[in-house]
Design an enzyme around this catalytic site. Structure first.
Site, PDB file in Angstrom:
ATOM      1  N   ARG A 103       0.889  -1.175   0.000  1.00 49.51           N
ATOM      2  CA  ARG A 103       0.000   0.000   0.000  1.00 49.51           C
ATOM      3  C   ARG A 103       0.922   1.218   0.000  1.00 49.51           C
ATOM      4  NH1 ARG A 103      -5.324   1.379   3.492  1.00 49.51           N
ATOM      5  NH2 ARG A 103      -6.102   0.032   1.841  1.00 49.51           N
ATOM      6  N   HIS A 130      -7.219   1.075  -6.474  1.00 51.13           N
ATOM      7  CA  HIS A 130      -7.486   0.175  -5.342  1.00 51.13           C
ATOM      8  C   HIS A 130      -8.179  -1.075  -5.905  1.00 51.13           C
ATOM      9  CE1 HIS A 130      -7.840  -1.166  -1.369  1.00 51.13           C
ATOM     10  NE2 HIS A 130      -8.667  -0.285  -0.846  1.00 51.13           N
ATOM     11  N   GLN A 133     -10.158  -3.632  -3.671  1.00 54.96           N
ATOM     12  CA  GLN A 133     -11.449  -3.100  -3.245  1.00 54.96           C
ATOM     13  C   GLN A 133     -12.494  -3.277  -4.342  1.00 54.96           C
ATOM     14  OE1 GLN A 133     -12.271  -1.515  -0.138  1.00 54.96           O
ATOM     15  NE2 GLN A 133     -14.259  -1.988  -1.003  1.00 54.96           N
ATOM     16  N   ASP A 222     -17.096   7.366  -1.444  1.00 56.92           N
ATOM     17  CA  ASP A 222     -15.828   7.200  -0.731  1.00 56.92           C
ATOM     18  C   ASP A 222     -15.478   8.564  -0.140  1.00 56.92           C
ATOM     19  OD1 ASP A 222     -13.322   6.356   0.162  1.00 56.92           O
ATOM     20  OD2 ASP A 222     -12.366   6.498  -1.811  1.00 56.92           O
ATOM     21  N   CYS A 262     -16.486   1.991   0.407  1.00 60.54           N
ATOM     22  CA  CYS A 262     -15.337   1.106   0.654  1.00 60.54           C
ATOM     23  C   CYS A 262     -14.889   1.153   2.108  1.00 60.54           C
ATOM     24  CB  CYS A 262     -14.185   1.479  -0.275  1.00 60.54           C
ATOM     25  SG  CYS A 262     -13.667   3.194  -0.088  1.00 60.54           S
ATOM     26  N   ARG A 290     -13.670  -8.367   1.100  1.00 50.47           N
ATOM     27  CA  ARG A 290     -12.227  -8.138   0.913  1.00 50.47           C
ATOM     28  C   ARG A 290     -11.477  -9.421   1.266  1.00 50.47           C
ATOM     29  NH1 ARG A 290     -10.107  -3.080   1.081  1.00 50.47           N
ATOM     30  NH2 ARG A 290      -8.224  -4.224   0.486  1.00 50.47           N
TER      31      ARG A 290
HETATM   32  N1   CP Z   1     -11.277  -0.019   2.230  1.00 50.58           N
HETATM   33  C1   CP Z   1     -10.024  -0.124   2.686  1.00 50.58           C
HETATM   34  O1   CP Z   1      -9.072  -0.391   1.932  1.00 50.58           O
HETATM   35  O2   CP Z   1      -9.882   0.054   4.026  1.00 50.58           O
HETATM   36  P1   CP Z   1      -8.521   0.195   4.850  1.00 50.58           P
HETATM   37  O3   CP Z   1      -7.898   1.506   4.461  1.00 50.58           O
HETATM   38  O4   CP Z   1      -8.910   0.126   6.286  1.00 50.58           O
HETATM   39  O5   CP Z   1      -7.609  -0.946   4.462  1.00 50.58           O
HETATM   40  N1  NVA Z   2      -9.791   6.891  -1.414  1.00 47.31           N
HETATM   41  C1  NVA Z   2      -9.443   6.408  -0.087  1.00 47.31           C
HETATM   42  C2  NVA Z   2      -9.721   4.962   0.025  1.00 47.31           C
HETATM   43  C3  NVA Z   2      -9.494   4.386   1.394  1.00 47.31           C
HETATM   44  C4  NVA Z   2      -9.709   2.903   1.443  1.00 47.31           C
HETATM   45  C5  NVA Z   2      -7.990   6.713   0.194  1.00 47.31           C
HETATM   46  O1  NVA Z   2      -7.154   6.535  -0.696  1.00 47.31           O
HETATM   47  O2  NVA Z   2      -7.680   7.140   1.302  1.00 47.31           O
END
Ligand code: CP
Ligand code: NVA
Length: 303
Positions: A103, A130, A133, A222, A262, A290
């Site tokens: 990530r 993502h 997701q 989101d 999400c 997930r």
């Molecule tokens: N939706 C999602 O990816 O959540 P987290 O940021 O908690 O992993």
């Molecule tokens: N768009 C958000 C998604 C979190 C799961 C971010 O990148 O923070």
């Protein structure tokens, strides 16, 4: 399929196979059985940003399959590409573990890890996309509607990483996505064109949330402030006024509409508490899926 970096890089057949495998493995685990296909294998989980769902669901998925997950926060390795080049991290990890998930802020970091690692690399969210997701979302849609093809998603808010992965999923899996955003926060034109090159006219953009939801099967939103954008918080909250998923917007959609997010949800901003909790909300099914999608993904890439 060696890595899972972007939905746009996967074929329609690969994506359907992953969804089928996710559904079967979900039923298999829910019946109390176990598939220990990753016994003796280790996944390095590199994080530049916080996480609840991604971190825990990948750890559980890996453990479920008999494997071993190692959680690595940025401080542990001096930052990805900071203490040493990304290409060296990728090659060192390839000598120790059998898979990497990451990530990161920059999408290029995951691309570089995938280029230099000899082992599978999974995108666990970048500023650009993502994909885990969006695939868990497709699994959730399939469970609730009995199909994916032809489902119309109205994405209300920021044309961000999640919206982009949903656009590629729409293109590859023949859904419709309309993104309703304030000016300046639209999904970028190259993404829309790419998605539409997979399925003509699958993805479009509007400035009107009510028009977007009028014939929608799913209303999706989101956060307006993604991780890394915290210093724009006040401006974004002003700019996104009028793009809240609230009961009024839900009631403007067909009766059967499902509400998706999400998570994490910032209640009172992009979505109200009552929209989150309304009967059509399937946000926790999404969160659960997930785990089921990623278990199937890890099996496909690492077994
Ligand atoms: N939706 C999602 O990816 O959540 P987290 O940021 O908690 O992993
Ligand atoms: N768009 C958000 C998604 C979190 C799961 C971010 O990148 O923070």
């Amino acid at each position: 399929m060696n890595d899972f970096v972007a939905i746009s890089e996967c074929s329609t057949q690969e994506l359907h196979e992953l969804l089928d495998a996710s559904g079967s493995l979900k039923a298999f685990y829910q019946s109390g059985k176990r598939d220990l296909c990753l016994t003796g294998k280790t996944l390095a989980m590199l994080f530049e940003k916080p996480s609840l769902r991604t971190r825990i669901s990948f750890q559980v998925a890996m453990t479920d399959l008999g494997g071993y997950p190692i959680y690595v926060k940025p401080e542990d390795i001096g930052g990805i590409g900071k203490r040493e080049p990304i290409k060296d991290i990728a090659r060192v990890l390839s000598r120790y573990v059998q898979g990497i998930m990451a990530r990161t802020f920059e999408h290029q970091t995951v691309i570089d890890l995938a280029e230099y690692a000899d082992i599978p690399v999974i995108n666990a969210l970048t500023d650009w996309s993502h994909p885990c997701q969006a695939m868990a979302d497709c699994l959730t849609i399939r469970e609730h509607f009995g199909r994916i093809e032809g489902i119309k998603i109205a994405f209300i808010g920021d044309g961000n990483n999640v919206a982009r992965s949903l656009a590629f999923a729409a293109g590859r899996l023949n859904m419709k996505l309309v993104v309703a955003s304030p000016r300046g926060y639209e999904l970028d034109e190259p993404t829309i064109q790419r998605a539409n090159s997979f399925t003509a006219d699958c993805t479009s953009q509007t400035g009107d949330p009510f028009a977007a939801v009028a014939d929608a099967d799913v209303i999706y939103t989101d956060t307006w402030v993604s991780m890394g954008q915290e210093n724009e918080k006040e401006k974004r909250r002003r700019d996104f006024a009028g793009f809240v998923v609230d009961v009024k917007l839900v009631e403007a959609a067909p009766k059967h509409v499902k509400i998706m997010h999400c998570l994490p949800a910032y209640r009172g901003y992009e979505i109200t508490d009552d929209a989150c909790e309304c009967p059509g909300s399937i946000i926790f099914d999404q969160a659960e899926n997930r785990l089921h999608f990623q278990r199937a993904l890890l099996k496909k890439l690492m077994a």
